[in-house]
Design a protein around this motif. Structure first.
Motif, PDB file in Angstrom:
ATOM      1  N   TYR A  34       0.835  -1.204   0.000  1.00  0.00           N
ATOM      2  CA  TYR A  34       0.000   0.000   0.000  1.00  0.00           C
ATOM      3  C   TYR A  34       0.871   1.256   0.000  1.00  0.00           C
ATOM      4  O   TYR A  34       0.617   2.212  -0.745  1.00  0.00           O
ATOM      5  CB  TYR A  34      -0.919   0.000   1.226  1.00  0.00           C
ATOM      6  CG  TYR A  34      -1.407   1.368   1.624  1.00  0.00           C
ATOM      7  CD1 TYR A  34      -2.503   1.940   0.982  1.00  0.00           C
ATOM      8  CD2 TYR A  34      -0.756   2.099   2.611  1.00  0.00           C
ATOM      9  CE1 TYR A  34      -2.939   3.212   1.324  1.00  0.00           C
ATOM     10  CE2 TYR A  34      -1.183   3.369   2.960  1.00  0.00           C
ATOM     11  CZ  TYR A  34      -2.266   3.922   2.315  1.00  0.00           C
ATOM     12  OH  TYR A  34      -2.685   5.181   2.650  1.00  0.00           O
ATOM     13  N   ASP A  38       0.148   3.079  -3.343  1.00  0.00           N
ATOM     14  CA  ASP A  38      -1.085   3.808  -3.078  1.00  0.00           C
ATOM     15  C   ASP A  38      -0.782   5.023  -2.193  1.00  0.00           C
ATOM     16  O   ASP A  38      -0.437   6.092  -2.692  1.00  0.00           O
ATOM     17  CB  ASP A  38      -2.107   2.878  -2.424  1.00  0.00           C
ATOM     18  CG  ASP A  38      -3.501   3.482  -2.360  1.00  0.00           C
ATOM     19  OD1 ASP A  38      -3.638   4.700  -2.566  1.00  0.00           O
ATOM     20  OD2 ASP A  38      -4.459   2.737  -2.082  1.00  0.00           O
ATOM     21  N   LYS A  43       1.064   7.815   4.244  1.00  0.00           N
ATOM     22  CA  LYS A  43       2.176   6.925   3.942  1.00  0.00           C
ATOM     23  C   LYS A  43       3.417   7.389   4.688  1.00  0.00           C
ATOM     24  O   LYS A  43       3.451   8.505   5.223  1.00  0.00           O
ATOM     25  CB  LYS A  43       2.452   6.881   2.443  1.00  0.00           C
ATOM     26  CG  LYS A  43       2.857   8.218   1.836  1.00  0.00           C
ATOM     27  CD  LYS A  43       3.016   8.129   0.318  1.00  0.00           C
ATOM     28  CE  LYS A  43       4.023   7.105  -0.094  1.00  0.00           C
ATOM     29  NZ  LYS A  43       4.210   7.024  -1.560  1.00  0.00           N
ATOM     30  N   LEU A 130      -2.058  -2.445  -9.001  1.00  0.00           N
ATOM     31  CA  LEU A 130      -1.432  -1.373  -8.229  1.00  0.00           C
ATOM     32  C   LEU A 130      -0.248  -0.729  -8.958  1.00  0.00           C
ATOM     33  O   LEU A 130      -0.153   0.503  -8.974  1.00  0.00           O
ATOM     34  CB  LEU A 130      -1.008  -1.890  -6.853  1.00  0.00           C
ATOM     35  CG  LEU A 130      -2.135  -2.460  -5.982  1.00  0.00           C
ATOM     36  CD1 LEU A 130      -1.625  -2.743  -4.574  1.00  0.00           C
ATOM     37  CD2 LEU A 130      -3.330  -1.523  -5.933  1.00  0.00           C
ATOM     38  N   LEU A 135      -6.389   1.689  -8.698  1.00  0.00           N
ATOM     39  CA  LEU A 135      -6.569   1.619  -7.249  1.00  0.00           C
ATOM     40  C   LEU A 135      -8.035   1.578  -6.818  1.00  0.00           C
ATOM     41  O   LEU A 135      -8.314   1.556  -5.616  1.00  0.00           O
ATOM     42  CB  LEU A 135      -5.898   2.831  -6.587  1.00  0.00           C
ATOM     43  CG  LEU A 135      -4.420   3.058  -6.930  1.00  0.00           C
ATOM     44  CD1 LEU A 135      -3.917   4.335  -6.250  1.00  0.00           C
ATOM     45  CD2 LEU A 135      -3.576   1.857  -6.522  1.00  0.00           C
ATOM     46  N   TYR A 140      -9.749  -4.629  -4.151  1.00  0.00           N
ATOM     47  CA  TYR A 140      -8.664  -3.937  -3.446  1.00  0.00           C
ATOM     48  C   TYR A 140      -9.194  -3.207  -2.217  1.00  0.00           C
ATOM     49  O   TYR A 140      -8.586  -3.258  -1.137  1.00  0.00           O
ATOM     50  CB  TYR A 140      -7.972  -2.956  -4.393  1.00  0.00           C
ATOM     51  CG  TYR A 140      -6.890  -2.129  -3.729  1.00  0.00           C
ATOM     52  CD1 TYR A 140      -5.851  -2.738  -3.033  1.00  0.00           C
ATOM     53  CD2 TYR A 140      -6.915  -0.740  -3.800  1.00  0.00           C
ATOM     54  CE1 TYR A 140      -4.862  -1.984  -2.431  1.00  0.00           C
ATOM     55  CE2 TYR A 140      -5.928   0.022  -3.200  1.00  0.00           C
ATOM     56  CZ  TYR A 140      -4.903  -0.604  -2.515  1.00  0.00           C
ATOM     57  OH  TYR A 140      -3.915   0.149  -1.910  1.00  0.00           O
ATOM     58  N   LEU A 144      -8.177  -3.854   1.708  1.00  0.00           N
ATOM     59  CA  LEU A 144      -7.744  -2.815   2.653  1.00  0.00           C
ATOM     60  C   LEU A 144      -8.590  -2.840   3.926  1.00  0.00           C
ATOM     61  O   LEU A 144      -8.057  -2.739   5.041  1.00  0.00           O
ATOM     62  CB  LEU A 144      -7.839  -1.430   1.997  1.00  0.00           C
ATOM     63  CG  LEU A 144      -6.800  -1.081   0.931  1.00  0.00           C
ATOM     64  CD1 LEU A 144      -7.088   0.316   0.381  1.00  0.00           C
ATOM     65  CD2 LEU A 144      -5.381  -1.142   1.489  1.00  0.00           C
TER      66      LEU A 144
END
Length: 233
Positions: A34, A38, A43, A130, A135, A140, A144
């Motif tokens: 991720y 993503d 992040k 990805l 996304l 997906y 998550l």
């Protein structure tokens, strides 16, 4: 071993340890996937690992192979640690010991369900999604959500294990002591007895809700193996 330290069956320690290691490794590598491709919900700045999808997928496959064993053990030998008929009702008794126990049982059960959802959704995803920026696939998003639920339930599992059983319960999962009647040489007879009683006991008892959850989880495991084949994955 101290008298205050409970004894955990060797098979439970093996299955619990193996699935725990694989699950935690899969969750960590899942976050790295991720974080690399993503990062819409936040992040961290860490070096990119180009093969992280392959690493995560390999760990997930090993987890899928081991998971049926811990699921069956949990629903039968370990069913007292899962959802009971009165677990939701006991959540109203906040602060009492039964509240902590009930929360622990519910979290354990949700973790099994979320693990199945993570396996199914992960198996239905395509490796190229990805890296190419695709996304917004439903599989997906489900993956998550399952990842978040597992993280949350795992935290409750560890905290409630500490609260309910204290340090002795946590330590008992890592002890090397094995009783004579708990050695692998006795497992075959135990397995035969368990298998012989499984069909007879499956529909009995008063915990119908847990039986329904068990059927859902077991069908989900089958789906995780079969659906990718039907989808041409």
């Amino acid at each position: 071993m101290s008298r205050s330290t409970p004894y955990q069956p060797l098979l439970l320690r093996i299955l619990h340890g193996l699935t725990g290691i694989l699950a935690i490794a899969a969750m960590i590598t899942g976050f790295l996937v991720y974080n690399t491709f993503d990062g819409r919900f936040g992040k961290i700045l860490i070096p990119r690992i180009n093969a992280i999808i392959d690493i995560h997928g390999t760990l997930a496959v090993f987890f899928l192979v081991v998971f049926p064993a811990i699921a069956l053990y949990s629903f039968h030998a370990g069913n007292k640690r899962l959802l009971q008929q009165d677990s939701l009702q006991k959540l109203t008794e906040f602060g009492r010991p039964i509240w902590w126990v009930s929360l622990h049982r519910i979290a354990n059960t949700l973790m099994l369900i979320a693990s199945v959802l993570a396996l199914i959704s992960g198996r239905m995803m395509k490796e190229e999604w990805l890296p190419t920026g695709e996304l917004n696939h439903s599989w997906y998003y489900l993956h998550l959500i399952a990842w978040v639920v597992i993280i949350f339930c795992l935290a409750i599992h560890v905290l409630m294990s500490s609260k309910v059983g204290g340090v002795p319960l946590l330590v008992s999962m890592f002890l090397l002591k094995v009783r004579t009647e708990d050695t692998p040489s006795h497992w075959l007879n135990g397995l035969r007895g368990w298998w012989g009683n499984l069909s007879a006991n499956f529909g009995t008892g008063n915990n119908l809700l847990l039986r329904v959850v068990e059927v859902m989880v077991l069908l989900g495991i089958v789906a995780a193996f079969i659906l990718p084949l039907l989808a041409g994955g």
